[in-house]
Every structure is written in structure tokens, then in C-alpha cells.
Design a protein around this motif. Structure first.
Motif, PDB file in Angstrom:
ATOM      1  N   VAL A  24      48.639 -94.543  13.629  1.00 38.69           N
ATOM      2  CA  VAL A  24      47.476 -94.695  12.746  1.00 38.69           C
ATOM      3  C   VAL A  24      47.889 -95.474  11.496  1.00 38.69           C
ATOM      4  O   VAL A  24      48.746 -95.020  10.737  1.00 38.69           O
ATOM      5  N   GLU A  25      47.289 -96.633  11.311  1.00 39.37           N
ATOM      6  CA  GLU A  25      47.618 -97.460  10.144  1.00 39.37           C
ATOM      7  C   GLU A  25      47.080 -96.795   8.890  1.00 39.37           C
ATOM      8  O   GLU A  25      45.869 -96.777   8.663  1.00 39.37           O
ATOM      9  N   SER A  26      47.958 -96.219   8.062  1.00 42.38           N
ATOM     10  CA  SER A  26      47.503 -95.594   6.830  1.00 42.38           C
ATOM     11  C   SER A  26      48.519 -95.829   5.727  1.00 42.38           C
ATOM     12  O   SER A  26      49.692 -96.078   5.998  1.00 42.38           O
ATOM     13  N   ASP A  27      48.030 -95.777   4.490  1.00 38.30           N
ATOM     14  CA  ASP A  27      48.940 -95.872   3.348  1.00 38.30           C
ATOM     15  C   ASP A  27      49.608 -94.538   3.072  1.00 38.30           C
ATOM     16  O   ASP A  27      50.764 -94.479   2.688  1.00 38.30           O
ATOM     17  N   VAL A  28      48.821 -93.466   3.264  1.00 38.28           N
ATOM     18  CA  VAL A  28      49.352 -92.126   2.975  1.00 38.28           C
ATOM     19  C   VAL A  28      49.111 -91.218   4.169  1.00 38.28           C
ATOM     20  O   VAL A  28      47.985 -91.104   4.663  1.00 38.28           O
ATOM     21  N   PHE A  29      50.175 -90.582   4.612  1.00 33.14           N
ATOM     22  CA  PHE A  29      50.131 -89.608   5.702  1.00 33.14           C
ATOM     23  C   PHE A  29      50.097 -88.229   5.049  1.00 33.14           C
ATOM     24  O   PHE A  29      51.029 -87.841   4.343  1.00 33.14           O
ATOM     25  N   ILE A  30      48.991 -87.507   5.269  1.00 32.44           N
ATOM     26  CA  ILE A  30      48.806 -86.215   4.618  1.00 32.44           C
ATOM     27  C   ILE A  30      48.969 -85.106   5.642  1.00 32.44           C
ATOM     28  O   ILE A  30      48.206 -85.039   6.608  1.00 32.44           O
ATOM     29  N   ASP A  31      49.949 -84.237   5.430  1.00 35.08           N
ATOM     30  CA  ASP A  31      50.150 -83.124   6.355  1.00 35.08           C
ATOM     31  C   ASP A  31      49.820 -81.811   5.670  1.00 35.08           C
ATOM     32  O   ASP A  31      50.549 -81.352   4.792  1.00 35.08           O
ATOM     33  N   VAL A  32      48.696 -81.219   6.089  1.00 35.25           N
ATOM     34  CA  VAL A  32      48.329 -79.893   5.569  1.00 35.25           C
ATOM     35  C   VAL A  32      48.179 -78.905   6.722  1.00 35.25           C
ATOM     36  O   VAL A  32      47.355 -78.000   6.691  1.00 35.25           O
ATOM     37  N   THR A  33      49.021 -79.093   7.728  1.00 31.99           N
ATOM     38  CA  THR A  33      49.068 -78.139   8.842  1.00 31.99           C
ATOM     39  C   THR A  33      49.901 -76.922   8.414  1.00 31.99           C
ATOM     40  O   THR A  33      50.597 -76.971   7.411  1.00 31.99           O
ATOM     41  N   ALA A  55      57.934 -80.566  11.283  1.00 30.63           N
ATOM     42  CA  ALA A  55      57.141 -81.593  10.607  1.00 30.63           C
ATOM     43  C   ALA A  55      58.028 -82.651   9.964  1.00 30.63           C
ATOM     44  O   ALA A  55      57.580 -83.771   9.711  1.00 30.63           O
ATOM     45  N   TYR A  56      59.292 -82.312   9.712  1.00 30.15           N
ATOM     46  CA  TYR A  56      60.147 -83.322   9.067  1.00 30.15           C
ATOM     47  C   TYR A  56      60.283 -84.567   9.943  1.00 30.15           C
ATOM     48  O   TYR A  56      60.418 -85.670   9.439  1.00 30.15           O
ATOM     49  N   LYS A  57      60.189 -84.380  11.260  1.00 28.59           N
ATOM     50  CA  LYS A  57      60.272 -85.554  12.149  1.00 28.59           C
ATOM     51  C   LYS A  57      59.063 -86.470  11.984  1.00 28.59           C
ATOM     52  O   LYS A  57      59.175 -87.689  12.085  1.00 28.59           O
ATOM     53  N   TRP A  58      57.898 -85.849  11.733  1.00 29.72           N
ATOM     54  CA  TRP A  58      56.690 -86.658  11.529  1.00 29.72           C
ATOM     55  C   TRP A  58      56.844 -87.490  10.266  1.00 29.72           C
ATOM     56  O   TRP A  58      56.460 -88.647  10.215  1.00 29.72           O
ATOM     57  N   TYR A  59      57.422 -86.837   9.234  1.00 28.99           N
ATOM     58  CA  TYR A  59      57.561 -87.543   7.956  1.00 28.99           C
ATOM     59  C   TYR A  59      58.562 -88.689   8.068  1.00 28.99           C
ATOM     60  O   TYR A  59      58.355 -89.773   7.516  1.00 28.99           O
ATOM     61  N   MET A  60      59.646 -88.434   8.780  1.00 27.70           N
ATOM     62  CA  MET A  60      60.647 -89.483   8.963  1.00 27.70           C
ATOM     63  C   MET A  60      59.995 -90.701   9.626  1.00 27.70           C
ATOM     64  O   MET A  60      60.244 -91.845   9.235  1.00 27.70           O
ATOM     65  N   GLU A  61      59.132 -90.410  10.594  1.00 25.55           N
ATOM     66  CA  GLU A  61      58.443 -91.500  11.285  1.00 25.55           C
ATOM     67  C   GLU A  61      57.472 -92.212  10.331  1.00 25.55           C
ATOM     68  O   GLU A  61      57.399 -93.444  10.294  1.00 25.55           O
ATOM     69  N   ALA A  62      56.742 -91.406   9.541  1.00 22.51           N
ATOM     70  CA  ALA A  62      55.807 -91.999   8.576  1.00 22.51           C
ATOM     71  C   ALA A  62      56.559 -92.878   7.575  1.00 22.51           C
ATOM     72  O   ALA A  62      56.125 -93.997   7.266  1.00 22.51           O
ATOM     73  N   PHE A  63      57.689 -92.394   7.073  1.00 19.94           N
ATOM     74  CA  PHE A  63      58.486 -93.191   6.132  1.00 19.94           C
ATOM     75  C   PHE A  63      58.919 -94.506   6.790  1.00 19.94           C
ATOM     76  O   PHE A  63      58.812 -95.576   6.186  1.00 19.94           O
TER      77      PHE A  63
END
Lengths: 333, 333
Positions: free
Chosen positions: B90-99, B105-113
Motif C-alpha cells: 500500500v503506497e502510503s507516507d505513514v503506516f499506522i499500526d493500532v492493532t 509487528a516489528y517485522k511490519w515496521y521494518m518493511e514499512a521503513f
């Protein structure tokens, strides 16, 4: 990274800043990779100026021993520069103004901005009377104008309003921002009259010989105006409603005490409305501070109420704000 | 400036964030020149994904009416993506995780970064268990990792530690960071047993069906570890000394009360040492909070003591933190 500093004002706060820069030199290097070099120090007698850096320990000793930097001619050249000349001529990254309150200081900052220098200050009047020009000029020149020390010393109310709660609309800020009036009111709670309490404050060096700025509410009103300008929009100081504590009677205090209340000089800041006046508050209220503690109660649409309390005066506490601001100016470059 | 957001999690907090983005749309545009476009929303059933922006009012209604985004196939395409795929695709500027809390979840953030996206989150475990990797990856990619919501909801303790007091060395942070235990202890002060107070908290939705994370002190310990990591250096969660409130007896409460004290689950954070335990404190202590109020008492070398108090829970209050973080990520670009 080497950061050059120009220090205007070598009274309590100026020396406090020098002391922190000296004592925590290694820590700043380790934590931020920053090395500070003070290239000029000005007191009311003279400016010491040396681009290779001034020995701060010596400077503190000269000031302590002789009371004035103008006696230091054996080691450094002595200059007689106006503040605006310091801003213009002394090559520095950050221009630090910790001289006493002075509305004219805004001209020095404008010059410093034009020269591409950040400005860090504890000087309130420029923010009260020239907020827009200063903010705009700093933005245009791509430099910082930082003034955490102007309200609540190093207790970070300015940073909190500038850097957090960014999605919130502030409804109001209420606070106690003047320790001298808190001291006098607290002494009156113990049974002194206003005049006795004021004399005690003066004897202890808490109140000035001319105490009007504090007891008539102007100091708190300056601070409240600065918070208004930061939280909302620039407003004219003339519109601030100000009532000092000089008409608070022992009977007022007694009556409050009987109700479990205290009286404090409370500033209230809402959009386009700022007031400062003695207010009777429950002892259990967050506004019921003692000593040099200041407090701000921020109300906003999403967060409800946030309370920030901490020292509102003191040499180390004010130096804390100035040094934090210096680091903030240069950390992101 | 148009900012695209990818919202992972559409429970209370996720919907709270959507609500704020919707209601304050005009205000964000006026105040910051920012226009937010939510390009994906994921709940546990599905991901709605539309690069031209999702109608937030509709999304809130669908979720309210049907309980799940997967029923929204008539207007938007429904995708079944893993969180890591959302971060990647998903093309986004900010990835917001409120799950809900999830160390993975750290893997998701690493990917987002890696994809050049900022990450804003209320998710504590990644900060507790993967702080260094996350901070380093975000710095390397030149993006922000912001997590104000993880401690004290929108009360800006994280921003305060990151952006102010930069010249101070923090000695300690003491605080009450868990409202559920405060509720239970307060009810016990009124005469309930621990079990009765816990049942009441569960009936009111304050405590979870499985309340261990709160009452055994893990939630407070997570938060304390995050504060340690921010204020000092990363430390292993295994070293945190944790004692919950489950062995606090009515007699303990009674004895404290007779002394004018209360018991609160207090976290204490010093360099390389974090503890969480029930502590007896005077009613007049800043740590003696009530309801969902949290408090942090920061002690540092120059400033002495600073107290920050505010909501530590709540949908709006948590959304406040998330939205402030989103703005912080993009305001300086």
C-alpha cells in the motif's frame, strides 16, 4: 560537530549557562557529538571576543573576583560592542541573550537572524511585543528562535506546546508562573501582612528592590502572553487583564484558609483572552503550588486536562532551558 | 500537502483516529496545510484499499453496522493482505499500526521503513523487544518511528523526553502508568476485596476478561521499559523487576489509609534498572493519582523534579497521540 556560541549577559543565568557548558562538556560530546566553543562573552562592562574560544573557567573566575569582564585585558582583547554589533560581527552559530528584560533586544535578534544565527533567549519582552516579526524573520532565514527559559524556567511548557498535542486544539491554559507572589502569599498564610511578607521576600533576594513587576502581575502577564502567542496567535499586551496581589488582604487569606483554600496569582489564557489575577483555589487543585514551583494546566479537545509542574526559577533551572534550546537549534542540522 | 495514510487496526483506537481525521479535516488544512488521505484500512477480517482515498464516514458506519470491513464489497475492493503486505504494497507516507499488542509487528515496521514510510503506533512490544533494530532502521531510511500512544496515551511523556530537557541528565522517572490497577486499588480503599474490585472493573470494561497483563504489572512494565529505552539506553525486558497488585490485601490498604497513604502500582526507572511494584505513598504525593490519570515524575540533574500528569487511557486520548505523531512525522518534510 563544533558549535560556536556568543553569550550576551554574564549575570546569574549567563554564568549558570557557562557552568553547565563547562561541567558537561564531555557529556555533550558523548551524547550528541557536539562540542561548544564560546567565542564571545559580554557583560555590561565589555565584550571578550576570541574566535578560537574563551576559557570558561577563567571567565567565571574573573567575573567572580573582579565583578566585571573589563578587567580581563591581560589574556583576551577587550571590546566595547553594542549588542547589535555582537549579533553582527561575532561569528557564531547561536546568539544567546540572557540579559535583563529589554524590548529593544528584538533588534539584536533580527540582526542575528539576518546573519544566519540561531537565537536562544530568556528575554521576555521581545516575544511579547515583536512576536510576529521575529518568528517570520527566523523562518525566512531558516534559523531557530528558541525561548524555553522565558516561561517556567526549564520546565518544558514551550516545547510541549510547540512539539506535542499537534492534533489537539487547546481550549485554555491556566497556571501559576510567578514564584515571588507565591512566596508572599504563602507567608501571608502563615500570618504575615503583605508588607511584612514582601520585606521578607526582599531580604531573601526573592523579590527585587522594586518589586512591582512581580507583585503587580506584569511578569506573569508577560509569560501568559508568550503562551498565548505560542498556543494561539499573537495578541496585543494591552488587552491583557492584569490585577496584582498588592490588594490581597490578610482577611482574604484568612477567609480562604478557613475554606481549605489558598490564593495564588493565576494566569488564564484562552484564545484572544488573557488575564492575570489573584484567585482562590482549593488546596487540592493542581494550581495550589508552593515555593518556586510553577504549574500549567492545559485543557484541550482530545486530551482533556494535562498538568505540567516544575521549577519556575533558579539559576540551574534556567540554564537547563537555555542549554536545551541551544542543543535543539543545532541537533537537527 | 497531501499525506497518504495506511491504517492497520480498526478497533476502538483505529476508529478514534478515523473520527479525528474526519472531524478535524478542515482544521488540519488550515493549521498545518495538511490534507490526509486514508488509502487503506485493515481490520482482522479484511483490508479496504483505494489509492484515491477511502470515505471515512462510510468506513465508520460499515464497521458499526456490520462489525467487520469484509462486508463492504459493494463500494470498495476487499483485499486479504498480511500486515507485512500492507506495509509493502500500500503506497502510503505513514503506516499506522493500532492493532493489539504484538511483538511480531516489528517485522511490519521494518518493511514499512524499507519502503520509506513513517511508522506511528500504539503497539508496545516492538519497542520493548526490538528497540535498537527499529530505531536504527528508521534512522537509516530517514523516516520517523513514533509511539507517543504507547505510554500515558496522548499525555506527551515520550515527546517530552525526546524533545526537551536536552541538557539534563535524567536520574529517574517514577510513575503510575496503568489505570486498571489504580481503579482496583481505589475500589479497595472504599472497602471492596481485590476479587470484588476486579469483578467490578471487568463489568465496567476497565479490566480485560484475562486481566493478568494489567494486574500482574506487565502493562506497566512494558511502558516503563519503553521509557527506559528512550531516556537511557535499550535494556532487556527480562531484567525488569515486576510485582503486580494481586497480592495486595484489604489489610495493606487499610493500614495505608490509616497513615493517610494510598497504594499504587508504581514504576521506577533508573539507568539500567526498572521495577514495577505496589508502593505505599502519601495522598499528597504527585504519584497519588485517581481514575485513568497517569503521572510521571522526572528527576534530572539541572531541573530537579518535573511532574507530568494526564489521561493514560481513552479512545480520544489515544487517538490524540496517534494523530499528533502523524503530524510530527510529516510537518517538517
Amino acid at each position: 560537530m563544533l558549535i560556536s556560541l556568543s553569550l550576551l549577559g554574564f549575570g546569574n543565568v549567563g554564568r549558570g549557562v557557562a557552568q553547565v557548558l563547562l561541567e558537561k562538556k564531555e557529556w555533550f560530546r558523548r551524547k550528541y557529538g557536539l562540542e561548544f566553543r564560546v567565542v564571545s562573552i559580554s557583560d555590561s562592562s565589555a565584550t571578550i571576543w576570541d574566535e578560537s574560544g574563551i576559557d570558561l573557567m577563567e571567565a567565571l573566575e574573573v567575573k567572580k573576583t573582579f565583578g566585571s569582564l573589563s578587567y580581563w585585558g591581560d589574556e583576551y582583547s577587550i571590546y566595547h560592542l553594542s549588542p547589535i554589533d555582537v549579533a553582527r560581527k561575532v561569528e557564531s552559530d547561536v546568539f544567546i541573550d540572557v540579559t535583563p528584560a529589554n524590548p529593544e533586544a528584538y533588534k539584536w535578534y533580527m540582526e542575528a537572524f539576518r546573519m544566519g544565527r540561531h537565537v536562544v533567549t530568556s528575554n521576555k519582552p521581545p516575544l511579547v511585543f515583536h512576536y510576529v516579526e521575529l518568528i517570520q524573520e527566523a523562518a525566512m532565514r531558516g534559523v531557530n528562535y528558541r525561548f524555553e527559559a522565558t516561561v517556567m524556567a526549564g520546565t518544558p511548557i514551550i516545547t510541549l506546546l510547540q512539539e506535542s498535542l499537534l492534533g489537539d486544539e487547546v481550549d485554555s491554559i491556566e497556571g501559576v508562573f510567578n514564584g515571588t507572589t507565591t512566596f508572599i502569599l504563602s507567608e501571608m498564610e502563615k500570618g504575615l501582612t503583605f508588607d511584612e511578607a514582601l520585606k521578607k521576600a526582599q531580604a531573601l533576594g526573592i523579590a527585587e528592590a522594586n518589586p512591582d513587576v512581580d507583585i503587580k502581575g506584569f511578569d506573569a502577564a508577560y509569560k501568559a502572553t508568550i503562551l498565548h502567542n505560542v498556543a494561539f496567535e499573537p495578541m496585543s499586551f494591552k488587552k491583557v487583564e492584569i490585577r496584582g496581589i498588592d490588594d490581597v488582604s490578610p482577611e482574604d487569606i484568612k477567609r480562604a484558609k478557613a475554606q481549605g483554600n489558598v490564593i495564588r496569582l493565576v494566569a488564564k489564557i484562552e484564545k484572544k483572552r488573557v488575564s492575570v489575577e489573584p484567585v482562590e483555589i482549593p488546596k487540592t487543585s493542581p494550581l495550589a503550588v508552593y515555593g518556586t514551583s510553577n504549574v500549567a494546566v492545559i485543557k484541550s479537545d482530545l486530551m482533556g486536562e494535562i498538568v505540567l509542574r516544575g521549577a519556575g526559577a533558579g539559576v540551574k533551572e534556567t540554564a537547563s532551558a537555555v542549554v536545551s534550546d541551544i542543543i535543539k537549534c543545532v541537533k537537527r542540522e
